[in-house]
Design a protein around this motif. Structure first.
Motif: not given
Length: 352
Positions: A178-197, A315-324
């Motif tokens: 749904a987010g069009g995320l890279r695999r590195s982006e998926i696993v790098s997520l934290d619950v809150h801002e600045d939780d981990t280095p 949807v309009d292409e520009r929304y996909v472009q923004k999401q990716l």
């Protein structure tokens, strides 16, 4: 006396070995601490995977030079041109490298030389002419991974159990799709801002969806993921269920589980887990079952999630472009495996 060069190990990852006080400035506690701080920032200038790739590039080139009776330092455009030619020419048992890999190797050498205080002139005729000839003779259209379409992702998540690991992997697939995320982006997520280095971003969950703030390869961007039409396939609900049952309220969103699969650990998942998860569920769901298993595995990768969103979202292409997070619509179109290429008919618009 001739200048001596260190031709042994590659430069320290991050280029920190070249960061120090000027020779004419006396050291002090404050300045020494600033040097350490500057070195920390230098290490963060590129991702760990990029630095590892650059280190491998340097090691390969240095070994090649020694086998040819040459030294890798200082940079020699003539030798680098010969090195590129060797990479492009198959010498059994080593196959010829692709043009994109050769360009990556050259970028790795340029980076390593910069860490040693040298500038590699990639426009030098010994390098530029050889590389141009390699591109002209060997360049091929990029091999694109198969897109995971809407019906595919539904079949893939249906193969997962409802234990703790299944909840986690379901959230990974749905959120990544749904987010069009890279695999590195998926696993790098934290619950809150600045939780981990080593955080690559954080999440905020609202009534209507989730907001992901990502520090991606193209810079900071926000990704909005709305709630789905079905509880079984809603990425936000899948994320909430994983966090709730795994009892994660701090640190990495996607963590490893204990051997018995009953509790979440503090260790962040590696991005390779996402690739393995995609390949495994593609097989389990019977996607492209008309092909041999080896071919099916080769068709899909982490990028299949991004390509799937780009290809399936009506949807309009520009929304996909923004999401990716793409800088241009042309890059987004490369991810669209199915689209009406002739929706805008310039032939008729021009009066023909």
């Amino acid at each position: 006396m001739a200048k001596e060069y260190n031709t042994g190990a590659p430069p320290e990852q991050g280029g920190t070995d070249g960061i120090s006080l000027p020779a004419h400035v006396a050291g002090s506690g404050t300045l020494d601490r600033l040097v350490d701080t500057a070195r920390d920032y230098a290490r963060a200038a590129a991702s760990d995977n990029t630095l590892k790739a650059y280190a491998r590039d340097w090691a390969h080139f240095a070994r090649w030079c020694r086998m040819k009776g040459a030294e890798p330092l200082p940079p020699s455009p003539e030798m680098i041109g010969l090195y590129l030619a060797d990479l492009a020419s198959p010498t059994p048992p080593s196959p010829a490298l692709s043009v994109s890999t050769i360009e990556r190797r050259l970028s790795g050498l340029a980076w390593n030389y910069a860490q040693c205080g040298f500038t590699l002139d990639r426009k030098d005729r010994h390098i530029a002419s050889v590389l141009a000839g390699i591109k002209r003779k060997h360049a091929r259209p990029p091999v694109q991974k198969e897109a995971i379409l809407a019906e595919d992702i539904l079949a893939m998540v249906a193969t997962l159990p409802y234990d703790l690991r299944g909840l986690r992997d379901r959230a990974i697939l749905l959120l990544g799709y749904a987010g069009g995320l890279r695999r590195s982006e998926i696993v790098s997520l934290d619950v809150h801002e600045d939780d981990t280095p080593d955080s690559g971003g954080w999440i905020e969950v609202f009534d209507k969806g989730a907001l992901l703030t990502l520090n991606a390869k193209t810079g900071w961007r926000e990704v909005e993921i709305g709630r789905g039409s079905s509880e079984q396939t809603c990425p936000v609900l899948a994320l909430e269920q994983w966090l709730h049952f795994a009892k994660i309220d701090f640190g990495a969103v996607f963590a490893r589980t204990s051997r018995d699969g009953k509790r979440a650990l503090e260790t962040r998942l590696n991005d390779k887990h996402v690739a393995r998860l995609i390949k495994r569920t593609v097989l389990d769901a019977g996607i492209r079952s008309e092909l041999p298993e080896k071919d099916r595995l080769a068709l899909f990768s982490g990028h299949s999630l991004r390509a799937g969103l780009a290809s399936s979202a009506e949807v309009d292409e520009r929304y996909v472009q923004k999401q990716l997070g793409h800088a241009s619509a042309e890059m987004t179109r490369r991810y669209q495996r199915r689209r009406d290429r002739f929706r805008v008919n310039l032939t008729k618009a021009a009066g023909l």
